[in-house]
Design an enzyme around this catalytic site. Structure first.
Site, short mmCIF file in Angstrom:
data_model
loop_
_atom_site.label_atom_id
_atom_site.label_comp_id
_atom_site.label_asym_id
_atom_site.label_seq_id
_atom_site.Cartn_x
_atom_site.Cartn_y
_atom_site.Cartn_z
N GLU A 136 69.47 40.96 3.69
CA GLU A 136 68.78 41.06 3.26
C GLU A 136 69.23 40.45 2.03
O GLU A 136 69.55 41.19 0.56
CB GLU A 136 67.86 42.30 2.77
CG GLU A 136 67.28 42.84 3.88
CD GLU A 136 65.99 44.30 3.17
OE1 GLU A 136 66.12 44.60 2.33
OE2 GLU A 136 65.01 44.31 3.94
N GLU A 243 63.33 42.90 13.73
CA GLU A 243 62.19 44.68 13.07
C GLU A 243 61.13 44.28 12.96
O GLU A 243 59.77 45.32 12.17
CB GLU A 243 62.35 44.98 11.57
CG GLU A 243 64.18 44.71 11.84
CD GLU A 243 64.60 45.39 9.88
OE1 GLU A 243 64.05 45.76 9.57
OE2 GLU A 243 65.32 44.62 9.70
C1 GLA Z 1 64.37 46.35 6.49
C2 GLA Z 1 65.32 46.79 7.04
C3 GLA Z 1 65.28 48.23 7.70
C4 GLA Z 1 64.43 49.14 7.58
C5 GLA Z 1 62.72 48.65 7.54
C6 GLA Z 1 62.72 50.34 6.89
O1 GLA Z 1 64.09 46.45 7.08
O2 GLA Z 1 66.38 46.09 7.51
O3 GLA Z 1 66.78 48.67 7.87
O4 GLA Z 1 65.22 49.88 6.56
O5 GLA Z 1 63.49 47.84 6.32
O6 GLA Z 1 62.47 50.90 7.58
#
Ligand code: GLA
Length: 333
Positions: A136, A243
């Site tokens: 990020e 994710e």
């Molecule tokens: C982001 C991070 C993850 C996690 C999510 C929320 O996407 O990359 O590691 O912390 O937020 O759980």
């Protein structure tokens, strides 16, 4: 292909397409153990491989929980994705301060980053085959390419390439990923593309892009996801969906009065999962791994975010760990 309803397991159905993973933590490893073993071929640590949990104090590395996850994965023949080596969140303050609690110099911060990454990547060298090296770093809004962060402020833009170089030095065999959210938004997509392309142009060792896939029942559109996959794939890199979850609520929905999802939500979710996986399969040459951000609806980070304490049901298995309509749409095709 059509499977009998009682024969479906994500990892067997998707074996020839991509790895199917779940993010887990000590709680879910215990409480959803059999589901994890039955359904998934890859694990990600939800929190315990992040800087704050691996090196809470300078020089004090705490590997226990992460080691337990790795041992579990090994025992059950699963792969492990490493997540993550550099992030603006969940990184302890000491990283960014010198001994007088003044902002750390560029050199001090880069030395610490090198030590952290080398130690962690080396520790998991045998078991972790890929890492989200930088998480990020790209800005959501405005003209800026990179988000404001202590990394950017104290090191400068090259903190990203340094992280990749340190990781590559520690384990030249590991696959190294840049990972981000809102990755299918056309504006942010182009920023991510630009950042990753400039790394490639400079010869930085990067092998893939992680699309987080924190999506909901309305957005992003399938077309936007497709465009993002095609754009990143055009860089010649592997893609991982890192994710994945489909929130039952749109981002600005603040309602907190629901104890269970409506049928309409569950049907919509199943339709969306079906469309999304139909598309993922088309790209199985470039997408090599798909990880859900959780195992089943009994535990999900979305039950606390963005609305504290609001229950959410974003995954393929319900709170009783039973397959939802979404699951059947994903395995029957
Ligand atoms: C982001 C991070 C993850 C996690 C999510 C929320 O996407 O990359 O590691 O912390 O937020 O759980």
């Amino acid at each position: 292909m059509s499977l009998k309803q009682d024969k479906g397991s994500l990892k067997t159905v998707y074996d020839k397409f991509f790895d199917i993973g779940a993010a887990v933590n000590p709680y879910t490893l215990k409480h959803s153990e059999s589901l994890i073993i039955e359904q998934f071929s890859s694990l990600t640590s939800e929190n315990h491989m992040k800087p704050a949990l691996l090196q809470p104090q300078e020089g004090v590395f705490t590997f226990d929980e992460a080691d337990q996850l790795v041992t579990f994965a090994k025992k059950h023949g699963m792969k492990v994705r490493g997540h993550n080596l550099l992030w603006h969140n969940q990184t302890p303050d000491w990283f960014f301060e010198d001994e007088n609690r003044k902002p750390a110099s560029r050199k001090l911060l880069l030395d610490r980053l090198d030590t952290h990454i080398s130690t962690v990547v080396d520790h998991f060298k045998e078991e972790v085959y890929c890492w989200d090296v930088v998480n990020e770093a790209v800005a959501d809004e405005g003209e800026d390419l990179l988000r404001k962060s202590k990394w950017l402020e104290l090191v400068g833009e090259d903190f990203i390439e340094k992280a990749f170089e340190f990781a590559h030095k520690a384990n030249p065999n590991a696959l190294l990923f840049y990972n981000d959210y809102n990755e299918s938004d056309p504006v942010k997509r182009e920023k991510i593309y630009k950042v990753v392309k400039s790394l490639l142009d400079k010869g930085v060792p990067i092998h893939g892009v992680g699309l987080q896939g924190h999506w909901n029942l309305e957005s992003p559109s399938i077309q936007d996801i497709r465009n993002a996959i095609e754009r990143y794939a055009s860089l010649g890199l592997k893609l991982h969906i890192t994710e994945l979850d489909l929130s039952c609520f749109t981002w600005d929905n603040q309602r907190t009065d629901m104890e269970a999802p409506t049928d309409e939500m569950l049907n919509k979710q199943a339709e969306r999962y079906e469309e999304i996986f139909n598309m993922f399969r088309e790209f199985s040459e470039v997408i090599t791994s798909i990880t859900f951000w959780g195992v089943d609806d009994s535990y999900t980070w979305l039950s606390d975010f963005p609305v504290k304490g609001r229950k959410n049901w974003p995954l393929l298995f319900d709170e009783k760990k039973q397959p939802k309509a979404s699951f059947w749409k994903v395995v029957n095709f």
